[in-house]
Write a protein that holds these residues in place. Structure first.
Motif, PDB file in Angstrom:
ATOM      1  N   SER A  22       7.794   6.472 -80.017  1.00  0.00           N
ATOM      2  CA  SER A  22       8.583   5.290 -79.639  1.00  0.00           C
ATOM      3  C   SER A  22       8.744   5.234 -78.130  1.00  0.00           C
ATOM      4  O   SER A  22       8.639   6.249 -77.429  1.00  0.00           O
ATOM      5  N   PHE A  23       8.997   4.036 -77.651  1.00  0.00           N
ATOM      6  CA  PHE A  23       9.236   3.801 -76.224  1.00  0.00           C
ATOM      7  C   PHE A  23      10.469   2.923 -76.084  1.00  0.00           C
ATOM      8  O   PHE A  23      10.575   1.885 -76.744  1.00  0.00           O
TER       9      PHE A  23
ATOM     10  N   GLY B 219      16.051  12.995 -65.227  1.00  0.00           N
ATOM     11  CA  GLY B 219      14.798  12.863 -65.950  1.00  0.00           C
ATOM     12  C   GLY B 219      14.072  14.177 -66.136  1.00  0.00           C
ATOM     13  O   GLY B 219      14.471  15.224 -65.614  1.00  0.00           O
ATOM     14  N   GLY B 220      12.994  14.115 -66.896  1.00  0.00           N
ATOM     15  CA  GLY B 220      12.202  15.301 -67.174  1.00  0.00           C
ATOM     16  C   GLY B 220      11.630  15.245 -68.579  1.00  0.00           C
ATOM     17  O   GLY B 220      11.654  14.201 -69.245  1.00  0.00           O
ATOM     18  N   THR B 221      11.135  16.388 -69.032  1.00  0.00           N
ATOM     19  CA  THR B 221      10.464  16.487 -70.318  1.00  0.00           C
ATOM     20  C   THR B 221      11.058  17.641 -71.119  1.00  0.00           C
ATOM     21  O   THR B 221      11.257  18.733 -70.569  1.00  0.00           O
TER      22      THR B 221
ATOM     23  N   PHE C 145       9.841  15.694 -79.206  1.00  0.00           N
ATOM     24  CA  PHE C 145       9.427  15.688 -77.809  1.00  0.00           C
ATOM     25  C   PHE C 145      10.002  14.456 -77.118  1.00  0.00           C
ATOM     26  O   PHE C 145       9.885  13.340 -77.632  1.00  0.00           O
ATOM     27  N   LEU C 146      10.610  14.652 -75.964  1.00  0.00           N
ATOM     28  CA  LEU C 146      11.248  13.564 -75.221  1.00  0.00           C
ATOM     29  C   LEU C 146      10.855  13.636 -73.752  1.00  0.00           C
ATOM     30  O   LEU C 146      10.977  14.687 -73.119  1.00  0.00           O
ATOM     31  N   HIS C 147      10.370  12.514 -73.229  1.00  0.00           N
ATOM     32  CA  HIS C 147      10.116  12.395 -71.799  1.00  0.00           C
ATOM     33  C   HIS C 147      11.004  11.292 -71.236  1.00  0.00           C
ATOM     34  O   HIS C 147      11.000  10.158 -71.727  1.00  0.00           O
TER      35      HIS C 147
ATOM     36  N   GLY D 261      22.745   0.287 -61.380  1.00  0.00           N
ATOM     37  CA  GLY D 261      21.468   0.981 -61.426  1.00  0.00           C
ATOM     38  C   GLY D 261      20.762   0.786 -62.751  1.00  0.00           C
ATOM     39  O   GLY D 261      20.984  -0.199 -63.466  1.00  0.00           O
ATOM     40  N   LYS D 262      19.934   1.770 -63.113  1.00  0.00           N
ATOM     41  CA  LYS D 262      19.129   1.671 -64.326  1.00  0.00           C
ATOM     42  C   LYS D 262      18.852   3.066 -64.871  1.00  0.00           C
ATOM     43  O   LYS D 262      18.313   3.926 -64.167  1.00  0.00           O
ATOM     44  N   PRO D 263      19.182   3.335 -66.147  1.00  0.00           N
ATOM     45  CA  PRO D 263      18.811   4.620 -66.754  1.00  0.00           C
ATOM     46  C   PRO D 263      17.301   4.736 -66.889  1.00  0.00           C
ATOM     47  O   PRO D 263      16.583   3.737 -67.000  1.00  0.00           O
ATOM     48  N   GLY D 264      16.815   5.960 -66.911  1.00  0.00           N
ATOM     49  CA  GLY D 264      15.393   6.186 -67.067  1.00  0.00           C
ATOM     50  C   GLY D 264      14.888   5.784 -68.444  1.00  0.00           C
ATOM     51  O   GLY D 264      15.611   5.852 -69.443  1.00  0.00           O
ATOM     52  N   ASN D 265      13.625   5.343 -68.497  1.00  0.00           N
ATOM     53  CA  ASN D 265      13.020   4.992 -69.774  1.00  0.00           C
ATOM     54  C   ASN D 265      12.740   6.244 -70.600  1.00  0.00           C
ATOM     55  O   ASN D 265      12.665   7.353 -70.067  1.00  0.00           O
ATOM     56  N   GLU D 266      12.556   6.057 -71.909  1.00  0.00           N
ATOM     57  CA  GLU D 266      12.352   7.176 -72.826  1.00  0.00           C
ATOM     58  C   GLU D 266      11.045   7.020 -73.588  1.00  0.00           C
ATOM     59  O   GLU D 266      10.740   5.947 -74.102  1.00  0.00           O
ATOM     60  N   ILE D 267      10.294   8.094 -73.668  1.00  0.00           N
ATOM     61  CA  ILE D 267       9.107   8.166 -74.519  1.00  0.00           C
ATOM     62  C   ILE D 267       9.302   9.334 -75.470  1.00  0.00           C
ATOM     63  O   ILE D 267       9.614  10.449 -75.042  1.00  0.00           O
ATOM     64  N   ARG D 268       9.138   9.073 -76.780  1.00  0.00           N
ATOM     65  CA  ARG D 268       9.384  10.097 -77.788  1.00  0.00           C
ATOM     66  C   ARG D 268       8.157  10.291 -78.675  1.00  0.00           C
ATOM     67  O   ARG D 268       7.487   9.329 -79.040  1.00  0.00           O
ATOM     68  N   PHE D 269       7.903  11.548 -79.012  1.00  0.00           N
ATOM     69  CA  PHE D 269       6.906  11.915 -80.020  1.00  0.00           C
ATOM     70  C   PHE D 269       7.571  12.923 -80.962  1.00  0.00           C
ATOM     71  O   PHE D 269       7.971  14.005 -80.516  1.00  0.00           O
TER      72      PHE D 269
END
Length: 335
Positions: free
Chosen positions: A215-216, A278-280, A260-262, A225-233
């Protein structure tokens, strides 16, 4: 396309995503459409509700954070999320959901920020690759692919999920000193978010089902401001250890997930990246699911960060990847 090759491609895709790279609205606790016998807990399931059926879903998530010397005396201690979801099946393959979150966020010396989060709206389209009338191919979910039927079938089930939030949450909560909490301690966002996702599952052998999801989620900008986007597996395996369709306890599954979260970097009010964000992260998450009579399902999960690569980790605290653990409990009821 060769059937064995097709199945292998889908499964390898998710294994690779999980090894090389939540639910929805993760900064305020994730919500996945995972319910029913054999379904994971955090990883979204491709199962749809069924035409004319309703779903009530409650997810409780508790995150306990590591305490850091550099953040004293204002360490973030813990977050507790209550996510209530109501769903309705328009057809056997199309389901709609409304999500209403509530959060309690504790910060040492500064007090508690609590209140409702932003309301979310989700739509799910479910389909499968299997056999119908003796012909193999892609088909919309039918009655046999919904929450009221057996989850562990030989078909490769898939779904596409999309949604957005509207601003209903608190964004002006104040600390014990009368100052407004930072953005990460507020229970709502000041702007909409948008997400899209894909999930798939298949019974690999008797009693064992593998589910994968990606998911994105993107957050839009507001004045602060703006929170960071999320990419999940996410990848989950569920093994059935007990089944008694006529009893009160109808089924028990042992669940193991890798999540897994980026996270991309947050941005401040001047459109500059916040380098200490942020981070992974990779979580390993053991859990269970119990299916009861009257279409009630209970799921539980403990998430432990087993690997992380955070931006300026020594300057972060109270963020994803810096938890002692996350404990999740879900209860669903369909009718």
């Amino acid at each position: 396309m060769n059937n064995r090759f097709f199945y292998s491609f889908i499964l390898i895709l998710f294994f690779c995503c999980a090894s090389n790279a939540g639910k929805v609205y993760a900064h305020h606790g994730g919500v996945s459409t995972a319910f029913g016998p054999g379904a994971p807990v955090e990883t979204a399931s491709p199962m749809t509700l069924g035409k004319g059926k309703f779903l009530l879903y409650e997810k409780i998530e508790f995150a306990s954070f590591e305490q850091k010397n550099h953040a004293d005396p204002e360490n973030i201690e813990n977050f507790t999320f209550f996510n209530t979801l109501a769903g309705y099946g328009i057809t056997d393959y199309l389901s709609l959901y409304l999500v209403m979150p509530y959060a309690i966020k504790e910060q040492d010396s500064l007090g508690t920020s609590k209140g409702f989060g932003d309301a979310g709206f989700l739509v799910q389209y479910g389909f499968k690759y299997g056999e119908r009338n003796g012909i193999r191919g892609f088909y919309n979910n039918g009655p046999e692919d919904t929450i009221g039927e057996s989850y562990t079938t030989n078909d490769l089930k898939m779904s596409v999920l999309g949604g957005f939030t509207v601003q209903t949450g608190d964004i002006t909560n104040e600390d014990n000193n009368g100052n407004r909490f930072d953005m990460g301690m507020q229970t709502g966002f000041a702007a909409p978010t948008f997400m899209t996702g894909f999930s798939a599952s298949k019974m690999l052998f008797q009693h064992f089902t593998l589910t994968g999801e990606t998911s994105f989620t993107t957050f839009t900008r507001h004045d602060d401001g703006k929170p960071g986007n999320e990419i999940r597996f996410n990848l989950a395996g569920g093994y059935e250890i007990f089944e008694n369709p006529q009893g009160f306890f109808q089924r028990v599954d042992i669940i193991t997930e890798s999540n897994f979260l980026h996270l991309t970097k947050d941005e401040d009010e001047h459109h500059h990246d916040e380098d200490d964000s942020g981070g992974t992260i990779l979580y390993l998450s053991p859990g269970f699911r119990v299916s009861l009579k009257k279409n009630i399902s209970i799921g539980g999960l403990l998430k432990f960060p087993v690997w992380k690569d955070l931006n300026r980790e020594s300057e972060q605290q109270g963020a994803e990847g810096l938890e002692h653990y996350r404990a999740i409990l879900t209860v669903t009821y369909s009718f």
